[in-house]
Design a protein around this motif. Structure first.
Motif, short mmCIF file in Angstrom:
data_model
loop_
_atom_site.label_atom_id
_atom_site.label_comp_id
_atom_site.label_asym_id
_atom_site.label_seq_id
_atom_site.Cartn_x
_atom_site.Cartn_y
_atom_site.Cartn_z
N THR A 170 0.74 -1.19 0.04
CA THR A 170 0.10 0.05 0.18
C THR A 170 0.82 1.33 0.10
OG1 THR A 170 -0.25 -0.03 2.42
CG2 THR A 170 -1.89 -1.14 1.13
N GLU A 183 -10.14 -8.14 4.76
CA GLU A 183 -10.29 -6.81 3.87
C GLU A 183 -11.35 -7.14 2.84
OE1 GLU A 183 -9.46 -4.21 5.31
OE2 GLU A 183 -7.47 -4.74 6.43
N LEU A 186 -11.70 -4.14 0.43
CA LEU A 186 -10.62 -3.68 -0.40
C LEU A 186 -10.90 -4.81 -1.58
CD1 LEU A 186 -8.03 -2.20 -1.18
CD2 LEU A 186 -6.83 -3.90 0.51
N PHE A 197 -5.18 1.15 -5.61
CA PHE A 197 -4.88 0.91 -3.97
C PHE A 197 -3.74 0.32 -3.60
CE2 PHE A 197 -9.26 0.02 -5.37
CZ PHE A 197 -10.09 1.07 -4.74
N GLY A 198 -2.57 0.37 -4.59
CA GLY A 198 -1.39 -0.31 -4.00
C GLY A 198 -0.70 -1.00 -5.22
N LEU A 445 -13.10 4.11 -0.54
CA LEU A 445 -11.90 3.26 -0.61
C LEU A 445 -10.54 3.99 -0.83
CD1 LEU A 445 -13.15 -0.21 -1.97
CD2 LEU A 445 -12.36 0.21 0.38
N LYS A 446 -10.68 4.77 -1.86
CA LYS A 446 -9.50 5.40 -2.26
C LYS A 446 -8.96 6.21 -0.85
CE LYS A 446 -6.33 6.74 -5.42
NZ LYS A 446 -5.43 6.12 -6.02
N TRP A 449 -7.31 3.91 1.74
CA TRP A 449 -6.15 3.39 1.39
C TRP A 449 -5.13 4.00 0.57
CZ3 TRP A 449 -4.95 -1.41 3.44
CH2 TRP A 449 -6.16 -2.02 4.13
N ASP A 450 -5.42 5.10 -0.01
CA ASP A 450 -4.57 6.06 -0.84
C ASP A 450 -4.82 7.30 -0.86
OD1 ASP A 450 -2.56 6.74 -2.39
OD2 ASP A 450 -3.25 6.27 -4.18
#
Length: 486
Positions: A170, A183, A186, A197-198, A445-446, A449-450
């Motif tokens: 991530t 998760e 995700l 997300f990664g 979600l973005k 996670w980011d």
């Protein structure tokens, strides 16, 4: 960006793989291996070739500390060249491309840098397969994380539908494995918008019994003779049983021995039907297409691995490429007229327009089960691909693809597309493809996670904004209090 020796030396302390700058021996070759599309001229300031998740985390941290744009090279087949940010850092996963098959559990463990040819070869040895792309040097991760359609889609759905787990590094350097059990939110987002997300370093797929030998039927009509047969085929392919697959393509007749010399290079339409059962069953399914004024017909057994490589010649490495895509609910008479009118206008015999009839297992999976950005109802996913070896011809082919898209766009009113088919789709098309409900969920979600949008070089989701703060009343200490949504 210019990187000083001290900075690179500090990175090497935490990086077991290879680091290459433009002045280093091997950089030119490494950059060429990053890009399938010869039209992309960008150059990164640093290519990092990790061998472990820790390497990936170190590369991400290095880029973030310096404000460098980050790109990720999986299999390297991306038309848009998102893996290569100008002056940025490219994480090249080609050293993390192993494929391991557990035939008893029917699982494939695939490194983030693998291409589908390696997966097909490893699984076919056990009479197993998972749906992949139709060009064997396409990257597994890039295709899967945005959907992934292929010959097996009527039987198995999309590649992302067969994903059981994914390991990613991530933006903050953590290694996370996402699945339905761990998760799950995700994992939902990874199956359709996963590049946001990664850096995905391993994918675990469910495998299914598939005969290592398929049956192929291919019927080709010249453009001037194709209107009637194509009108028949548009209904016929959706009536095929779920164990049969089909592809329709506007293309030039290939220079192959089974094509008459006088037909080779002629613009036209091919209808291809594939099954994995008996030749007799396949012959019965193909028979309605025969005897309709075709220029050539081919019915033959073919190894599944060869089927997966059959269209590789349409996408040679280093070709200059441009792609547009759209979804069609129906291949109407007007759509057929537009396609057949414009096929002969191509200057390059490599340019083509495939139409994937999405049906069977693809449509049995609920629309909200994954983040895949197109409707699950049966429909056509169409791509318009301009390909050429030189600049002048490429300019004409890009104009051809855009013209075909513009002419068909009014027939696809939802504005969406299969996002792997559209070079540099802007935010409007990305939102239209996912739909507002999915896009809002992905944006949340973005943000989780980011939040700093580190992974934005591909099909990008904008992080949802943080909740607004409510000012404290006068005379009281200030506090950050999320505003009420009510």
């Amino acid at each position: 960006m210019t990187l000083d020796d001290d900075a690179i030396s500090r990175l090497r302390e935490h990086f077991a793989g290879e680091l290459l700058r433009p002045a280093d021996a091997g950089f030119t070759r490494a950059r060429a291996e990053l890009l399938w599309n010869g039209q992309i001229a960008r150059q990164p300031a640093l290519v990092a070739r990790p061998t472990t998740n820790e390497d990936v985390a170190a590369a991400i941290g290095f880029a973030r500390e310096r404000g460098m744009r980050l790109g990720v090279r999986g299999g390297g087949h991306g038309v848009a060249g998102a893996a290569v940010p100008e002056g940025g850092l490219t994480i090249d996963l080609s050293r993390m491309a192993s494929v391991r098959v557990d035939p008893e559990a029917r699982r494939a463990y695939v490194g983030g840098g693998a291409a589908w040819a390696a997966v097909d070869a490893a699984t076919a040895d056990h009479g197993l397969a998972v749906v992949g792309g139709t060009v064997s040097h396409t990257g597994v991760a890039g295709l899967t994380l945005t959907g992934g359609m292929g010959w097996l889609s009527p039987l198995q759905g999309l590649s992302c539908d067969n994903l059981l787990a994914a390991t990613l590094v991530t933006a903050d350097g953590r290694t996370v494995t996402a699945s339905e059990e761990h998760e799950p939110d995700l994992f939902w987002g990874l199956r359709g918008a996963g590049t946001n997300f990664g850096v995905v370093t391993e994918l675990v797929f469910a495998l299914h019994p598939v005969s290592p030998v398929a049956n192929l039927g291919m019927v080709f009509w010249r453009a001037e003779d194709a209107a009637g047969p194509l009108a028949f085929a548009r209904e016929y392919v959706f009536r095929l049983p779920p164990h049969a697959s089909a592809l329709v393509a506007g293309l030039s007749a290939p220079p192959e021995p089974f094509v008459p010399a006088e037909v080779q290079g002629a613009p036209g339409v091919a209808v291809m039907v594939v099954t994995w059962g008996s030749p007799e069953d396949h012959a019965g399914l193909v028979e309605p297409l025969l005897g309709r004024g075709s220029a050539f017909e081919l019915v033959t057994p073919i190894p599944y691995t060869a089927l997966q490589q059959m269209l590789d010649g349409t996408a040679p490495w280093g070709i200059q490429a441009y792609d547009k895509g759209l979804n069609l609910d129906d291949l109407s008479d007007e759509a057929i007229r537009v396609l057949l009118d414009r096929l002969p206008r191509r200057r390059s015999p490599l340019s083509f327009a495939p139409l994937f009839p999405l049906r069977g297992r693809f449509s049995e999976i609920p629309d909200d089960a994954t983040a895949f950005g197109s409707p699950r109802a049966p429909h056509w996913a169409m791509s318009m691909v301009g390909l050429a070896a030189d600049e002048e011809t490429f300019a004409a082919e890009r104009a051809w693809a855009r013209d075909l898209y513009d002419a068909l766009r009014p027939l696809a009113p939802d504005g969406g597309t299969y996002l792997n088919f559209d070079v540099g789709a802007g935010q409007e098309r990305v939102r239209a493809s996912y739909g507002e409900e999915k896009y809002r969920r992905l944006a949340a979600l973005k943000a989780l996670w980011d939040p700093d949008d580190v992974f934005r070089s591909g099909i990008s989701i904008t992080p949802a904004p943080a909740p607004a703060a409510v000012p404290a009343p006068r005379g009281e200490a200030s506090a950050e209090v999320p505003a009420s949504s009510g």
